[in-house]
Design a protein around this motif. Structure first.
Motif, short mmCIF file in Angstrom:
data_model
loop_
_atom_site.label_atom_id
_atom_site.label_comp_id
_atom_site.label_asym_id
_atom_site.label_seq_id
_atom_site.Cartn_x
_atom_site.Cartn_y
_atom_site.Cartn_z
N VAL A 60 0.75 -1.33 -0.10
CA VAL A 60 -0.29 0.10 -0.09
C VAL A 60 1.06 1.02 0.23
N LEU A 61 0.47 2.21 -1.42
CA LEU A 61 1.17 3.23 -0.53
C LEU A 61 -0.17 4.44 -1.10
N THR A 62 0.74 4.95 0.28
CA THR A 62 -0.02 6.36 1.06
C THR A 62 0.15 7.64 -0.28
N TRP A 63 -0.84 8.13 -1.37
CA TRP A 63 -0.43 9.35 -2.02
C TRP A 63 -1.51 10.13 -1.34
N THR A 64 -0.82 11.65 -1.07
CA THR A 64 -1.38 12.51 -0.76
C THR A 64 -1.91 12.97 -1.85
N VAL A 65 -3.59 13.79 -1.85
CA VAL A 65 -3.31 15.00 -3.68
C VAL A 65 -4.05 15.57 -2.93
N ASP A 66 -3.57 16.78 -3.31
CA ASP A 66 -4.21 18.07 -2.75
C ASP A 66 -4.26 18.33 -1.65
N GLY A 67 -3.48 17.54 -0.54
CA GLY A 67 -3.35 17.61 0.66
C GLY A 67 -4.90 16.08 1.33
N LYS A 68 -5.01 15.86 0.57
CA LYS A 68 -5.90 14.35 1.21
C LYS A 68 -4.95 13.33 0.91
N PRO A 69 -5.49 12.39 2.09
CA PRO A 69 -4.42 11.06 1.69
C PRO A 69 -5.20 10.17 0.74
N ILE A 70 -4.74 8.71 0.34
CA ILE A 70 -5.60 8.57 -0.43
C ILE A 70 -4.55 6.77 -0.40
N GLU A 71 -5.38 5.82 0.31
CA GLU A 71 -4.32 4.64 0.45
C GLU A 71 -4.27 3.80 -0.52
N VAL A 72 -3.76 3.42 -1.92
CA VAL A 72 -3.35 2.94 -2.92
C VAL A 72 -3.33 1.40 -2.61
N GLY A 73 -3.50 0.41 -2.66
CA GLY A 73 -2.92 -1.04 -2.55
C GLY A 73 -3.77 -1.82 -3.80
N PRO A 74 -3.13 -3.01 -4.01
CA PRO A 74 -3.49 -4.14 -4.86
C PRO A 74 -4.92 -3.74 -5.46
N GLY A 75 -5.11 -4.21 -6.72
CA GLY A 75 -6.21 -3.55 -7.64
C GLY A 75 -6.95 -2.37 -7.65
N ASP A 76 -6.35 -1.26 -6.77
CA ASP A 76 -6.77 0.55 -6.57
C ASP A 76 -6.12 0.64 -7.49
N ALA A 77 -6.82 1.50 -9.09
CA ALA A 77 -6.28 2.85 -9.28
C ALA A 77 -7.00 4.47 -8.68
N LEU A 78 -5.79 5.07 -9.34
CA LEU A 78 -6.26 6.55 -8.72
C LEU A 78 -6.01 7.38 -9.57
N CYS A 79 -6.74 8.26 -10.65
CA CYS A 79 -6.16 9.30 -11.86
C CYS A 79 -6.16 10.64 -10.80
N ILE A 80 -4.35 10.37 -11.01
CA ILE A 80 -3.91 12.14 -10.73
C ILE A 80 -4.27 13.12 -11.53
N PRO A 81 -5.64 13.61 -11.96
CA PRO A 81 -5.03 15.01 -12.34
C PRO A 81 -4.45 16.22 -12.82
N ARG A 82 -4.54 16.74 -13.70
CA ARG A 82 -3.48 18.07 -13.99
C ARG A 82 -3.36 19.05 -13.05
N GLY A 83 -2.08 19.52 -12.45
CA GLY A 83 -2.23 20.43 -11.61
C GLY A 83 -3.09 20.09 -10.50
N ALA A 84 -2.46 19.00 -9.81
CA ALA A 84 -3.03 18.53 -8.72
C ALA A 84 -1.59 18.12 -7.87
N VAL A 85 -1.84 19.29 -6.70
CA VAL A 85 -0.86 19.02 -5.70
C VAL A 85 -0.19 16.86 -5.64
N HIS A 86 0.68 16.57 -5.62
CA HIS A 86 0.34 15.30 -4.88
C HIS A 86 1.81 14.90 -4.59
N ARG A 87 2.40 14.13 -3.75
CA ARG A 87 3.41 12.59 -3.14
C ARG A 87 2.96 11.77 -2.68
N PHE A 88 3.95 10.79 -2.18
CA PHE A 88 2.57 9.68 -1.83
C PHE A 88 4.47 8.94 -0.77
#
Length: 159
Positions: free
Chosen positions: A70-98
């Motif tokens: 599991v990686l925790t992606w923080t997108v525009d200040g919101k933590p989102i956990e992405v684990g096996p089988g999960d998909a997350l689209c990070i749109p243009r302009g969104a501030v993110h890290r993992f």
């Protein structure tokens, strides 16, 4: 119209630093997709916090697909956990890290559309990490590399 040579993993190259627990394995680059897509595996050791600052990009979307751990992606200040089988689209302009806050390594597939970033960015960043010889990387130099490759470092919040 010239035909592209079809092959599996045409850009098969691993860039990384085993000591720091981060590895990027490019599978497809813009050169192998007429610029339409880049795809790479990202492996992150357990407990690893990313050294690079949060950032955004205005020229492409980045879709993350969880494979292992599991990686925790923080997108525009919101933590989102992405684990096996999960998909997350990070749109243009969104501030993110993992970060990998878990007790096991994680692996995700990153798909960039269009292919506005490639292996050169990661080669330069890892060269900077190696030059730091275990010390903190040159922040100004890192931000210059990021900007040159189309990433916009986020402004840190006031202390």
């Amino acid at each position: 119209m010239s035909a592209m040579q079809l092959q599996v993993n045409p850009a098969d190259e691993t860039i990384g630093d085993g000591d720091k627990g981060l590895a990027i394995r490019f599978l497809v680059t813009g050169d192998g997709s007429n610029g339409s897509v880049a795809a790479f595996e990202l492996k992150v050791a357990s407990g690893l916090r990313l050294l690079a600052p949060a950032h955004s990009h205005d020229h492409y979307e980045e879709t993350i697909y969880g494979v292992d751990g599991v990686l925790t992606w923080t997108v525009d200040g919101k933590p989102i956990e992405v684990g096996p089988g999960d998909a997350l689209c990070i749109p243009r302009g969104a501030v993110h890290r993992f970060d990998n806050n878990g007790s096991q390594g994680a692996k995700v597939l990153c798909v960039v559309t269009p292919a506005a970033i490639g292996p050169d960015y990661f080669r330069e960043i890892f060269a900077m990490f190696h030059a730091a010889a275990g010390g903190p990387p040159d922040k100004a130099g890192m931000m210059e590399i990021m900007r040159r490759h189309g990433l916009t470092p986020a402004v840190p919040p006031p202390a």
